[in-house]
Design an enzyme around this catalytic site. Structure first.
Site, mmCIF file in Angstrom:
data_model
loop_
_atom_site.group_PDB
_atom_site.id
_atom_site.type_symbol
_atom_site.label_atom_id
_atom_site.label_comp_id
_atom_site.label_asym_id
_atom_site.label_seq_id
_atom_site.Cartn_x
_atom_site.Cartn_y
_atom_site.Cartn_z
ATOM 1 N N VAL A 107 -19.952 -2.433 11.880
ATOM 2 C CA VAL A 107 -20.585 -1.152 11.591
ATOM 3 C C VAL A 107 -19.486 -0.121 11.390
ATOM 4 O O VAL A 107 -18.506 -0.090 12.131
ATOM 5 C CB VAL A 107 -21.550 -0.723 12.719
ATOM 6 C CG1 VAL A 107 -20.822 -0.548 14.041
ATOM 7 C CG2 VAL A 107 -22.279 0.564 12.331
ATOM 8 N N VAL A 138 -16.091 -2.487 14.972
ATOM 9 C CA VAL A 138 -16.190 -1.142 14.429
ATOM 10 C C VAL A 138 -15.247 -1.063 13.236
ATOM 11 O O VAL A 138 -14.073 -1.443 13.338
ATOM 12 C CB VAL A 138 -15.829 -0.082 15.486
ATOM 13 C CG1 VAL A 138 -15.858 1.318 14.866
ATOM 14 C CG2 VAL A 138 -16.786 -0.153 16.668
ATOM 15 N N LYS A 139 -15.764 -0.574 12.116
ATOM 16 C CA LYS A 139 -14.966 -0.515 10.893
ATOM 17 C C LYS A 139 -14.256 0.837 10.786
ATOM 18 O O LYS A 139 -14.885 1.889 10.874
ATOM 19 C CB LYS A 139 -15.841 -0.737 9.657
ATOM 20 C CG LYS A 139 -16.416 -2.135 9.568
ATOM 21 C CD LYS A 139 -17.338 -2.294 8.378
ATOM 22 C CE LYS A 139 -16.571 -2.464 7.089
ATOM 23 N NZ LYS A 139 -17.482 -2.837 5.960
ATOM 24 N N ILE A 140 -12.948 0.768 10.570
ATOM 25 C CA ILE A 140 -12.116 1.949 10.363
ATOM 26 C C ILE A 140 -11.332 1.730 9.075
ATOM 27 O O ILE A 140 -10.731 0.661 8.895
ATOM 28 C CB ILE A 140 -11.142 2.167 11.533
ATOM 29 C CG1 ILE A 140 -11.917 2.438 12.829
ATOM 30 C CG2 ILE A 140 -10.175 3.309 11.239
ATOM 31 C CD1 ILE A 140 -11.026 2.568 14.054
#
Length: 362
Positions: A107, A138-140
């Site tokens: 996400v 977690v997408k960065i």
């Protein structure tokens, strides 16, 4: 067993599904994809825009949120978190059976935070703590502002999917952020996982456009070759970085490699084979996240064979030839990163407008 299972069992590459929608969760279709061999799920603002627009699957929850006084943006995140939570539960058995290798659901933080390191870190912590599952990524984005956030999140023991990588230099920075983050982490490194999402097909779209403008026979002969070559060279870099004394010291503490993930692997040019960006990038310790149409195409007629490092010198040769022809790959990456961030922001903003209009009808 099918080609998707063979891809993992025979070649060590994990096929993931680059799509998520609530109707699939409710109907059992998402479980069906997992049964067919999808070993993870990726999402982004564009995927959620398509999922939530033009369907009533989210209306009941949106109505309840609206009536309880939630803002449109608060409602958006409630809708997203519910889908991600349910997908995490579906993928949890894959995560457990693979000892934490696969079974992840990704996400993305608010795409508007791409230039904001501190804001990205706050958002990443909030998502990680809110969902609180071992198989969450977690997408960065791997932007200049994202790199220090990635390092910090890894140092805190959080699992991260680094997205929007378009150049070999950026990829080098991402791997360094992961390694230095692990070195700074005081926790159990075996519980920290990461993938580096290298975008493929969009590179060919932009490089081909520039080659067409150049128009020489030598330039035109290079069309459709740069993206695969860049991915293959990236894999060579991966194999080099995740070896040697520095990496061995981290392995002794339980560290896992940060697998390259090939993203944007549907072919944008209809004249190219529909499995081009799968067939040519197969190798161990990698992930390929594919839209459902590309997964189906590969399942039907893809080629299961190790291709990622079949001819490294040829891959380097293609990149040299593209540069010699007059295409600046650094500028290509700059343009694609800016366009990628802008596209996700636009999808996010458009979706908030759509949700606000829908909420007004309740």
């Amino acid at each position: 067993m099918n080609r998707l299972h063979d891809l993992f069992n025979q070649q060590g590459q994990s096929p993931w599904l680059d799509n998520l929608r609530r109707s699939w969760i409710v109907s059992g279709e998402l479980q069906g994809w997992v049964d067919r061999g999808a070993r993870g799920i990726t999402s982004n603002p564009s995927i959620f825009q398509k999922a939530m627009t033009g369907t009533d699957a989210y209306d009941e929850q949106l109505r309840s949120l609206t009536e309880s006084g939630c803002s449109v943006e608060e409602s958006y995140w409630e809708l997203v978190v519910r889908d991600i939570h349910d997908a995490l539960e579906i993928l949890r058995p894959v995560h457990e059976e693979s000892d934490g290798l696969d079974g992840y659901v990704s996400v993305e933080v608010d795409p508007r935070l791409a230039p904001d390191t501190e804001g990205t870190m706050v958002a990443a912590r909030q998502l990680d703590q809110r969902l609180d599952r071992p198989n969450l990524y977690v997408k960065i984005p791997g932007t200049a502002a994202g790199i220090p956030a990635i390092r910090q999140m890894i140092s805190e023991g959080r699992s991260i999917n680094v997205t929007l990588i378009f150049s070999l230099d950026s990829y080098s920075d991402v791997m360094e952020a992961y390694l230095s983050g692990l070195e700074a982490c005081s926790g159990d490194l075996s519980r920290v996982s990461s993938v580096a999402s290298f975008f493929i097909s969009r590179t060919d779209v932009e490089v081909d456009r520039r080659l067409d403008e150049l128009g020489s026979p030598a330039a035109l002969a290079l069309r459709g070759r740069a993206a695969v070559a860049q991915g293959q060279v990236a894999y060579e870099m991966f194999r080099s970085i995740f070896s040697g004394p520095r990496w061995d010291a981290l392995v002794a503490r339980g560290a896992r490699v940060q697998r390259p993930l090939w993203a944007s692997t549907s072919t944008k040019n209809p004249s190219y084979p529909d499995t081009l960006y799968v067939d040519t990038l197969i190798g161990p310790d990698t992930v390929n996240t594919l839209p459902d149409a590309t997964l189906e195409a590969f399942e039907d007629h893809g080629t299961v064979a190790r291709t990622i490092d079949a001819d490294p010198s040829a891959a380097h040769g293609v990149l040299r030839a593209v540069a010699d022809a007059g295409v600046d790959l650094d500028d290509v990456a700059r343009v694609l990163e800016e366009e990628g961030v802008a596209a996700f922001v636009a999808s996010f903003d458009d979706l908030l407008v759509d949700l606000e209009a829908k909420a007004a009808t309740f």
